[in-house]
Design a protein around this motif. Sequence first.
Motif, PDB file in Angstrom:
ATOM      1  N   SER A 127      46.577  32.614  24.010  1.00  0.00           N
ATOM      2  CA  SER A 127      46.017  32.005  22.643  1.00  0.00           C
ATOM      3  C   SER A 127      45.527  32.448  21.639  1.00  0.00           C
ATOM      4  O   SER A 127      44.745  33.743  21.807  1.00  0.00           O
ATOM      5  N   ARG A 128      45.723  32.220  20.293  1.00  0.00           N
ATOM      6  CA  ARG A 128      45.052  33.012  19.071  1.00  0.00           C
ATOM      7  C   ARG A 128      43.493  32.836  19.161  1.00  0.00           C
ATOM      8  O   ARG A 128      43.010  31.819  19.556  1.00  0.00           O
ATOM      9  N   LEU A 129      43.117  33.891  18.757  1.00  0.00           N
ATOM     10  CA  LEU A 129      41.682  34.006  18.999  1.00  0.00           C
ATOM     11  C   LEU A 129      41.012  34.358  17.459  1.00  0.00           C
ATOM     12  O   LEU A 129      41.658  35.106  16.720  1.00  0.00           O
ATOM     13  N   PHE A 186      38.824  30.065  27.540  1.00  0.00           N
ATOM     14  CA  PHE A 186      38.088  30.677  28.768  1.00  0.00           C
ATOM     15  C   PHE A 186      39.231  30.586  29.785  1.00  0.00           C
ATOM     16  O   PHE A 186      39.735  29.350  30.220  1.00  0.00           O
ATOM     17  N   GLY A 187      39.263  31.585  30.525  1.00  0.00           N
ATOM     18  CA  GLY A 187      40.152  31.488  31.747  1.00  0.00           C
ATOM     19  C   GLY A 187      39.149  32.265  32.629  1.00  0.00           C
ATOM     20  O   GLY A 187      38.650  33.483  32.858  1.00  0.00           O
ATOM     21  N   TYR A 188      38.465  31.224  33.508  1.00  0.00           N
ATOM     22  CA  TYR A 188      37.498  31.625  34.488  1.00  0.00           C
ATOM     23  C   TYR A 188      37.647  31.922  36.005  1.00  0.00           C
ATOM     24  O   TYR A 188      38.167  30.710  36.722  1.00  0.00           O
ATOM     25  N   TYR A 189      37.849  33.243  36.504  1.00  0.00           N
ATOM     26  CA  TYR A 189      38.420  33.319  37.838  1.00  0.00           C
ATOM     27  C   TYR A 189      37.008  33.461  38.696  1.00  0.00           C
ATOM     28  O   TYR A 189      36.454  34.543  38.466  1.00  0.00           O
ATOM     29  N   THR A 190      36.894  32.595  39.615  1.00  0.00           N
ATOM     30  CA  THR A 190      35.678  32.640  40.478  1.00  0.00           C
ATOM     31  C   THR A 190      35.795  33.303  41.761  1.00  0.00           C
ATOM     32  O   THR A 190      36.903  33.512  42.220  1.00  0.00           O
ATOM     33  N   GLN A 191      34.615  33.860  42.272  1.00  0.00           N
ATOM     34  CA  GLN A 191      34.695  34.180  43.627  1.00  0.00           C
ATOM     35  C   GLN A 191      34.978  33.048  44.732  1.00  0.00           C
ATOM     36  O   GLN A 191      35.773  33.534  45.841  1.00  0.00           O
ATOM     37  N   VAL A 220      48.071  30.990  33.610  1.00  0.00           N
ATOM     38  CA  VAL A 220      48.953  30.162  33.293  1.00  0.00           C
ATOM     39  C   VAL A 220      48.499  29.197  32.113  1.00  0.00           C
ATOM     40  O   VAL A 220      49.191  28.536  31.266  1.00  0.00           O
ATOM     41  N   GLN A 221      47.132  29.131  32.015  1.00  0.00           N
ATOM     42  CA  GLN A 221      46.737  28.196  30.934  1.00  0.00           C
ATOM     43  C   GLN A 221      46.519  29.012  29.597  1.00  0.00           C
ATOM     44  O   GLN A 221      45.891  28.625  28.794  1.00  0.00           O
ATOM     45  N   ASN A 222      47.083  30.268  29.500  1.00  0.00           N
ATOM     46  CA  ASN A 222      46.761  30.912  28.462  1.00  0.00           C
ATOM     47  C   ASN A 222      45.815  31.239  27.575  1.00  0.00           C
ATOM     48  O   ASN A 222      45.333  30.809  26.443  1.00  0.00           O
ATOM     49  N   PRO A 223      44.820  31.744  28.515  1.00  0.00           N
ATOM     50  CA  PRO A 223      43.339  31.966  28.087  1.00  0.00           C
ATOM     51  C   PRO A 223      43.101  33.114  26.931  1.00  0.00           C
ATOM     52  O   PRO A 223      44.082  33.929  26.862  1.00  0.00           O
ATOM     53  N   ASN A 224      42.292  33.121  26.077  1.00  0.00           N
ATOM     54  CA  ASN A 224      42.190  34.465  25.051  1.00  0.00           C
ATOM     55  C   ASN A 224      40.627  35.032  25.526  1.00  0.00           C
ATOM     56  O   ASN A 224      40.547  36.123  24.758  1.00  0.00           O
ATOM     57  N   PHE A 225      39.931  34.501  26.373  1.00  0.00           N
ATOM     58  CA  PHE A 225      38.587  35.058  26.918  1.00  0.00           C
ATOM     59  C   PHE A 225      38.682  34.919  28.493  1.00  0.00           C
ATOM     60  O   PHE A 225      38.435  33.851  28.883  1.00  0.00           O
ATOM     61  N   LEU A 226      38.767  36.006  28.967  1.00  0.00           N
ATOM     62  CA  LEU A 226      38.747  36.001  30.322  1.00  0.00           C
ATOM     63  C   LEU A 226      37.550  36.597  31.023  1.00  0.00           C
ATOM     64  O   LEU A 226      36.925  37.434  30.679  1.00  0.00           O
ATOM     65  N   ILE A 227      37.166  35.636  32.085  1.00  0.00           N
ATOM     66  CA  ILE A 227      35.834  36.248  32.607  1.00  0.00           C
ATOM     67  C   ILE A 227      36.204  36.094  34.054  1.00  0.00           C
ATOM     68  O   ILE A 227      36.647  35.043  34.564  1.00  0.00           O
ATOM     69  N   LEU A 228      36.401  37.450  34.758  1.00  0.00           N
ATOM     70  CA  LEU A 228      36.565  37.570  36.309  1.00  0.00           C
ATOM     71  C   LEU A 228      35.664  38.044  36.944  1.00  0.00           C
ATOM     72  O   LEU A 228      34.941  38.972  36.940  1.00  0.00           O
ATOM     73  N   ASP A 229      35.342  36.943  38.106  1.00  0.00           N
ATOM     74  CA  ASP A 229      34.215  37.294  38.947  1.00  0.00           C
ATOM     75  C   ASP A 229      34.674  37.721  40.064  1.00  0.00           C
ATOM     76  O   ASP A 229      35.440  37.055  41.050  1.00  0.00           O
ATOM     77  N   GLU A 230      34.722  39.124  40.426  1.00  0.00           N
ATOM     78  CA  GLU A 230      35.269  39.720  41.705  1.00  0.00           C
ATOM     79  C   GLU A 230      36.925  39.460  41.702  1.00  0.00           C
ATOM     80  O   GLU A 230      37.308  38.862  43.010  1.00  0.00           O
ATOM     81  N   PRO A 231      37.742  39.728  40.754  1.00  0.00           N
ATOM     82  CA  PRO A 231      39.205  39.524  40.624  1.00  0.00           C
ATOM     83  C   PRO A 231      39.688  40.449  41.865  1.00  0.00           C
ATOM     84  O   PRO A 231      40.803  40.011  42.308  1.00  0.00           O
ATOM     85  N   THR A 232      39.224  41.461  42.425  1.00  0.00           N
ATOM     86  CA  THR A 232      39.986  42.558  43.143  1.00  0.00           C
ATOM     87  C   THR A 232      39.525  42.187  44.845  1.00  0.00           C
ATOM     88  O   THR A 232      40.317  42.723  45.731  1.00  0.00           O
ATOM     89  N   ASN A 233      38.952  41.332  44.956  1.00  0.00           N
ATOM     90  CA  ASN A 233      38.798  40.693  46.396  1.00  0.00           C
ATOM     91  C   ASN A 233      39.962  40.270  46.907  1.00  0.00           C
ATOM     92  O   ASN A 233      40.621  39.323  46.369  1.00  0.00           O
ATOM     93  N   ASP A 234      40.436  40.897  48.177  1.00  0.00           N
ATOM     94  CA  ASP A 234      41.609  40.346  48.743  1.00  0.00           C
ATOM     95  C   ASP A 234      43.227  40.714  48.364  1.00  0.00           C
ATOM     96  O   ASP A 234      44.041  40.214  48.483  1.00  0.00           O
ATOM     97  N   PHE A 239      45.704  43.113  27.219  1.00  0.00           N
ATOM     98  CA  PHE A 239      45.280  41.719  26.724  1.00  0.00           C
ATOM     99  C   PHE A 239      44.651  41.877  25.563  1.00  0.00           C
ATOM    100  O   PHE A 239      43.680  42.303  25.314  1.00  0.00           O
ATOM    101  N   SER A 240      45.044  40.899  24.502  1.00  0.00           N
ATOM    102  CA  SER A 240      44.562  40.903  23.427  1.00  0.00           C
ATOM    103  C   SER A 240      43.331  40.097  23.079  1.00  0.00           C
ATOM    104  O   SER A 240      42.631  40.309  22.018  1.00  0.00           O
ATOM    105  N   GLY A 241      42.818  39.545  24.048  1.00  0.00           N
ATOM    106  CA  GLY A 241      41.608  38.689  23.974  1.00  0.00           C
ATOM    107  C   GLY A 241      40.123  39.539  24.487  1.00  0.00           C
ATOM    108  O   GLY A 241      40.285  40.778  24.640  1.00  0.00           O
ATOM    109  N   CYS A 242      39.193  38.748  24.719  1.00  0.00           N
ATOM    110  CA  CYS A 242      37.990  39.284  25.269  1.00  0.00           C
ATOM    111  C   CYS A 242      38.001  39.173  26.891  1.00  0.00           C
ATOM    112  O   CYS A 242      38.532  38.378  27.603  1.00  0.00           O
TER     113      CYS A 242
END
Length: 632
Positions: A305-307, A376-381, A449-463, A479-482
């Motif tokens: 999404s445009r920021l 926001f796209g929030y990937y949680t633990q 898939v929700q087309n975020p432009n601000f990604l917040i990734l909490d431990e995305p590498t687990n598993d 990625f063009s966003g934050c």
Amino acid sequence: MNYLSAENLTKSYGDRMLFRNLTFGVNRGDKVAIVGANGSGKTTLLSILAGSMPPDSGIVSHRKDISIGYLDQQPDLNDALTVMEVVLAGESAQLDAVRAYEHALAHDDHAALERAMSDMEKLEAWDYEAQIRQILGELGIQDVEQSVGSLSGGQRKRVALARVLIQNPDLLILDEPTNHLDLEAIEYLENFLNTNNGTLLMVSHDRYFLDRVCNQIAELDSGQLYTYKGDYAYFLEKKDERETAAASELAKDRNTFRRELEWMRRQPKARGTKAQYRIDAFDELKEKTSGKRNDGELDLNLRTSRLGSKILEVENLSKRFGEKVLLDHFTYTFKRSDRVGLIGKNGMGKTTLMNMLTGQLRPDSGKITTGGTVKFGYYTQTELDLPESQRVIDVVQDVAEVMKLANGDTITASQLLTRFLFDRSKQYDYVAKLSGGEKRRLQLLLVLVQNPNFLILDEPTNDLDITTLNVLEDFLLNFSGCVLIVTHDRYFMDRLVEHVFVMEGAGKVRDFPGNYTDYREWRDSQPKSASQNDKPAASVPKNQTPAPVVSSATVDGNTNGARKKLSFKEIREYETLEKEIESLEQRKVEVIGLLNTGGHHEQLTAWAREIEEIDQSIAEKSDRWLELAEYI
């Protein structure tokens, strides 16, 4: 000397074959890592090798005179016990001696107490509890009397890891040991394993950890195990050579198959008129060529999404829980394409900060202003709570049935799943059948898939497997966003972030320009007594200096950040502490000598208790001496 051997192991789940006729061995001194794609059967193989799961067929043999410690991915701990009780419930000669000693004291058994104290002395187990506390502390567990039932999943994993490490087994088997550890705890574990002379077998996706700890890599791929003698970098080189050779061989096999197929079609149908050996060879070739598969590539070329120009402004943000201050007047304005790493020990407030930025938690004070175009796209633990009876494709279609790509094209949910390495059969599997890594990959898909432009990734590498990590890194680089990332994967963070927020405790946050390795090199170059606000050494990236601490909290309570000076009384205390500690050590040796000479039950009990009191006093005085030594 062979410690473990496996012959002709086969394991399947329903119609899904994980591996067939797999043979493998571990020798004394080997430090072996098993790697492979999510769902390839690594955890299952490790469980079979550890003896906690039977194979469908085949034999696993362990050398009879060795001890084995096993860390499961989901440790089974007794919730009714305290942390210390769980760790003491492990298996080792020293732990046996400690338990026997405690039992004899509790039951006033004179003969058993003498035997136990003799064993304690012989096995050097008097300081064992202190060692346990040290290992737990290094892994982020300070309160050893808290109930295991009150711990989070990550804390339980760390307690289980401490229990295995303190046993000091001959063969250590670890499943994803770095998951749920903070960066400092990982580096402690890395050093522990490097200085330990034991034998190691583990599953891990941490590339720095693999490169620095292991001397052998075993890749589980398509039911086969390919072993490489060397570190992770050597494995990558040899794997590329193997795949290049395999691709060439496959091309030859397919050319041969096309010729043989033409021959089969041309010859009479009566089977007896054809050469049987050639028919058998054709059937074998057909199975060989059709069995090869192209893993494909995980394609994350999704639309963003445009920021707008105003993104996220944080002003004087403060948060505490009880007496613990997590943030104290934190201020920062996010800029377009910011790539920030968030680091700090567990419990410092990293997840709390992310929850406040996304509006899931309210600050005690301060202001967060979010731009109107921010998505926001929030990937949680925490894994998504998905119905295990739901099919994978239904999970995605519940979010969107059609998605847009960056180039404007549209794709269906099924096509997107294929790009995320879920083949057609896997798309119609139930969520309950997915491996831990496959569930995390599905969770990542549902965020992107929700087309975020601000990604917040909490431990995305687990598993996530290494293939997925590499492609996720490439996606985030473009990625063009934050992006704001919390991860224990140092390679992942080093490759992606441009500066880091360092949560230093007591609400202080430092904005350091550079990646994690830059920060560690700068921090390690500072004198131990240096103030947190000292300027960085030359190892910091050229033309960059760490920004000041962006929290208003002060260093050591000193408003100008100056180095604390000891009073005359504190200097005298420092000088006498060393003598007192030395005197206590001498007294301890004397009491242990008295114990060894025997005596009345009351005397033995009194001496044993005196040793415990001496140990506690030494620990307290040593802590105070170290505290004062920082300012000498």
